[in-house]
Write a protein that holds these residues in place. Structure first.
Motif, PDB file in Angstrom:
ATOM      1  N   VAL A 235      37.281  25.376  23.823  1.00  0.00           N
ATOM      2  CA  VAL A 235      36.062  26.081  23.409  1.00  0.00           C
ATOM      3  C   VAL A 235      34.798  25.433  23.977  1.00  0.00           C
ATOM      4  N   GLU A 236      34.916  24.194  24.456  1.00  0.00           N
ATOM      5  CA  GLU A 236      33.777  23.540  25.100  1.00  0.00           C
ATOM      6  C   GLU A 236      34.310  22.437  25.996  1.00  0.00           C
ATOM      7  N   ILE A 237      33.694  22.288  27.162  1.00  0.00           N
ATOM      8  CA  ILE A 237      34.103  21.243  28.100  1.00  0.00           C
ATOM      9  C   ILE A 237      32.876  20.741  28.838  1.00  0.00           C
ATOM     10  N   GLY A 238      32.807  19.430  29.026  1.00  0.00           N
ATOM     11  CA  GLY A 238      31.669  18.859  29.729  1.00  0.00           C
ATOM     12  C   GLY A 238      31.810  17.358  29.851  1.00  0.00           C
ATOM     13  N   LYS A 239      30.815  16.726  30.462  1.00  0.00           N
ATOM     14  CA  LYS A 239      30.796  15.267  30.528  1.00  0.00           C
ATOM     15  C   LYS A 239      30.664  14.705  29.122  1.00  0.00           C
ATOM     16  N   VAL A 240      31.061  13.456  28.968  1.00  0.00           N
ATOM     17  CA  VAL A 240      31.104  12.887  27.622  1.00  0.00           C
ATOM     18  C   VAL A 240      29.728  12.929  26.952  1.00  0.00           C
ATOM     19  N   ASP A 241      28.653  12.699  27.711  1.00  0.00           N
ATOM     20  CA  ASP A 241      27.307  12.764  27.130  1.00  0.00           C
ATOM     21  C   ASP A 241      26.927  14.182  26.726  1.00  0.00           C
ATOM     22  N   ASP A 242      27.396  15.182  27.490  1.00  0.00           N
ATOM     23  CA  ASP A 242      27.136  16.581  27.132  1.00  0.00           C
ATOM     24  C   ASP A 242      27.729  16.904  25.761  1.00  0.00           C
ATOM     25  N   ILE A 243      28.963  16.472  25.547  1.00  0.00           N
ATOM     26  CA  ILE A 243      29.666  16.817  24.314  1.00  0.00           C
ATOM     27  C   ILE A 243      29.109  16.055  23.116  1.00  0.00           C
ATOM     28  N   PHE A 244      28.758  14.801  23.329  1.00  0.00           N
ATOM     29  CA  PHE A 244      28.267  13.997  22.212  1.00  0.00           C
ATOM     30  C   PHE A 244      26.798  14.250  21.900  1.00  0.00           C
ATOM     31  N   TYR A 245      25.995  14.524  22.914  1.00  0.00           N
ATOM     32  CA  TYR A 245      24.556  14.549  22.695  1.00  0.00           C
ATOM     33  C   TYR A 245      23.879  15.873  23.025  1.00  0.00           C
ATOM     34  N   ASN A 246      24.656  16.837  23.530  1.00  0.00           N
ATOM     35  CA  ASN A 246      24.110  18.180  23.720  1.00  0.00           C
ATOM     36  C   ASN A 246      25.197  19.225  23.440  1.00  0.00           C
ATOM     37  N   PRO A 247      25.908  19.100  22.301  1.00  0.00           N
ATOM     38  CA  PRO A 247      27.008  20.023  22.010  1.00  0.00           C
ATOM     39  C   PRO A 247      26.484  21.418  21.729  1.00  0.00           C
ATOM     40  N   LYS A 248      27.264  22.441  22.079  1.00  0.00           N
ATOM     41  CA  LYS A 248      26.805  23.818  21.918  1.00  0.00           C
ATOM     42  C   LYS A 248      27.700  24.654  21.003  1.00  0.00           C
ATOM     43  N   HIS A 249      28.970  24.279  20.861  1.00  0.00           N
ATOM     44  CA  HIS A 249      29.875  25.100  20.051  1.00  0.00           C
ATOM     45  C   HIS A 249      29.863  24.627  18.599  1.00  0.00           C
ATOM     46  N   PRO A 250      29.830  25.541  17.619  1.00  0.00           N
ATOM     47  CA  PRO A 250      29.835  25.139  16.205  1.00  0.00           C
ATOM     48  C   PRO A 250      31.030  24.271  15.821  1.00  0.00           C
ATOM     49  N   TYR A 251      32.162  24.468  16.480  1.00  0.00           N
ATOM     50  CA  TYR A 251      33.325  23.622  16.180  1.00  0.00           C
ATOM     51  C   TYR A 251      33.070  22.181  16.628  1.00  0.00           C
ATOM     52  N   THR A 252      32.449  22.014  17.797  1.00  0.00           N
ATOM     53  CA  THR A 252      32.092  20.672  18.265  1.00  0.00           C
ATOM     54  C   THR A 252      31.096  20.041  17.307  1.00  0.00           C
ATOM     55  N   TRP A 253      30.151  20.836  16.810  1.00  0.00           N
ATOM     56  CA  TRP A 253      29.211  20.337  15.795  1.00  0.00           C
ATOM     57  C   TRP A 253      29.967  19.824  14.573  1.00  0.00           C
ATOM     58  N   GLY A 254      30.962  20.591  14.145  1.00  0.00           N
ATOM     59  CA  GLY A 254      31.743  20.201  12.973  1.00  0.00           C
ATOM     60  C   GLY A 254      32.495  18.897  13.192  1.00  0.00           C
ATOM     61  N   LEU A 255      33.100  18.745  14.377  1.00  0.00           N
ATOM     62  CA  LEU A 255      33.826  17.506  14.673  1.00  0.00           C
ATOM     63  C   LEU A 255      32.878  16.308  14.697  1.00  0.00           C
ATOM     64  N   LEU A 256      31.728  16.481  15.331  1.00  0.00           N
ATOM     65  CA  LEU A 256      30.763  15.382  15.407  1.00  0.00           C
ATOM     66  C   LEU A 256      30.164  15.081  14.029  1.00  0.00           C
ATOM     67  N   GLY A 257      29.934  16.135  13.248  1.00  0.00           N
ATOM     68  CA  GLY A 257      29.367  15.952  11.913  1.00  0.00           C
ATOM     69  C   GLY A 257      30.298  15.221  10.963  1.00  0.00           C
ATOM     70  N   SER A 258      31.592  15.281  11.240  1.00  0.00           N
ATOM     71  CA  SER A 258      32.560  14.614  10.367  1.00  0.00           C
ATOM     72  C   SER A 258      32.807  13.159  10.770  1.00  0.00           C
ATOM     73  N   MET A 259      32.112  12.700  11.817  1.00  0.00           N
ATOM     74  CA  MET A 259      32.219  11.289  12.228  1.00  0.00           C
ATOM     75  C   MET A 259      31.249  10.433  11.426  1.00  0.00           C
ATOM     76  N   PRO A 260      31.677   9.249  10.977  1.00  0.00           N
ATOM     77  CA  PRO A 260      30.743   8.343  10.310  1.00  0.00           C
ATOM     78  C   PRO A 260      29.657   7.886  11.281  1.00  0.00           C
ATOM     79  N   SER A 261      28.443   7.743  10.793  1.00  0.00           N
ATOM     80  CA  SER A 261      27.336   7.323  11.647  1.00  0.00           C
ATOM     81  C   SER A 261      26.452   6.333  10.904  1.00  0.00           C
ATOM     82  N   LEU A 262      26.026   5.279  11.600  1.00  0.00           N
ATOM     83  CA  LEU A 262      25.129   4.291  10.997  1.00  0.00           C
ATOM     84  C   LEU A 262      23.724   4.860  10.808  1.00  0.00           C
TER      85      LEU A 262
END
Length: 350
Positions: A235-262
């Motif tokens: 559903v989304e493919i890109g360089k690692v920085d694209d996926i982590f810091y400029n995600p576009k798909h709501p599913y990618t948002w969900g995966l990133l949102g479920s990661m612990p963050s300082l």
């Protein structure tokens, strides 16, 4: 640079008593020499099935590659017979499986298991194969290699067994390495060591790597590009920085949102609501729509195409259509994106 591996419109199904399970539904990606592509997604998204298809390890029956092509150095692996594939497996394409205890033969000494591929594929003598096996054990960080060659898998710890599995995979200097969640069963310290070993070996051998994981924290450390899989599709493919810091798909948002963050002040981790769809009856439209807070009417009616974000970044979401309303990612994802913007602008970052 030419692609080492190119997967085009891959479909893999399993015939069950209940009907056809469409596990992989039209997957496209490529891997270049010396590049690491990470494929991420929840359990059941089709990651491991895709990897096994690359190795020709889909059990038939009940599994089958329905459609598509898998081009390795320009040759279509889906058209090859098992005898032809067996000459490539272990030699040009090797796989690191998830559970080292089931990957290793408990009745064979570790040395013989490493030497097996060297004798079969590279026609080495037993003495030369043993010498190479010693080098490989030292390469993956196992001390007292001479003594360890004579031992059985049960005499190794979990982290050491995984190192042995990596040594077996690397024995014939493969051009492509498939790693199916190779660090899942390991503690964080051993996990970091294994990943470091894989990165060092890749630099030395210039192998292409397809790295399967559900752990986005691991992805950040190993991948050049990331493919996000959901319900048998990318559903989304890109360089690692694209996926982590400029995600576009709501599913990618969900995966990133479920990661612990300082950077987050939230007391609870976000969890994507609902469950993945039944792939015996794939939903119409965007398969993620029933679980998405950003779903529109069209998401339930038509499947979105891959929209181009940049030359290296694509996402299959109607939110990228020119007529779609402007929406913002969840707060947890925005925090992550802002943190990186400050770093790239020359801020302290940490």
């Amino acid at each position: 640079m030419d692609n080492l591996l190119e997967v085009n419109n891959l479909h893999v199904s399993f015939d069950t008593y209940g009907g056809e399970v469409k596990a992989v539904r039209g997957v496209d990606f490529s891997v270049k020499k010396g590049e690491t592509l990470a494929i991420v997604g929840e359990s059941g998204s089709g990651k491991s099935v895709t990897t096994k298809a690359l190795m020709g390890l889909i059990p038939s029956p009940p599994g089958r590659i329905k459609e598509g092509e898998i081009l390795f150095e320009g040759k279509d692996l889906t058209k090859m017979k098992d005898k032809e594939l067996s000459k490539i497996r272990g030699k040009d394409i090797a796989m690191i499986f998830q559970d080292p205890m089931t990957s290793l033969n408990p009745t064979m000494k570790v040395g013989n298991q490493i030497m097996e591929g060297l004798i079969k594929h590279q026609k080495k003598s037993r003495s030369d194969a043993k010498k190479r096996a010693l080098e490989l054990l030292e390469l993956v960080g196992i001390a007292n290699a001479e003594e360890r060659l004579k031992q059985y898998p049960h005499q190794f710890s979990g982290g050491m067994r995984q190192r042995v599995v990596i040594a077996i995979a690397l024995a014939c200097n493969p051009k492509l390495l498939l790693a199916d969640e190779p660090t899942t069963a390991l503690d964080v310290t051993i996990q970091a060591q294994i990943l470091e070993v894989m990165k060092d070996i890749q630099k030395e051998m210039e192998s292409g790597i397809v790295f399967i994981t559900h752990d986005l924290g691991v992805v950040a450390n190993v991948a050049d590009r990331v493919a996000v899989m959901y319900a048998g599709k990318i559903v989304e493919i890109g360089k690692v920085d694209d996926i982590f810091y400029n995600p576009k798909h709501p599913y990618t948002w969900g995966l990133l949102g479920s990661m612990p963050s300082l950077d987050s002040n939230d007391d609870e981790l976000y969890a994507i609501p609902g469950s993945p769809p039944d792939l015996m009856h794939p939903p119409k439209g965007d398969a993620f729509a029933p679980r998405s807070d950003f779903a529109m009417k069209i998401d339930f009616e038509q499947e979105p195409p891959m929209f181009k974000v940049s030359d290296d970044h694509y996402a299959a979401t109607w939110l990228l259509h020119e007529n779609a309303p402007a929406v913002q990612p969840p707060k947890s994802v925005q925090t992550r994106m802002k943190g990186t913007t400050q770093e790239s602008a020359g801020g302290d970052g940490v």
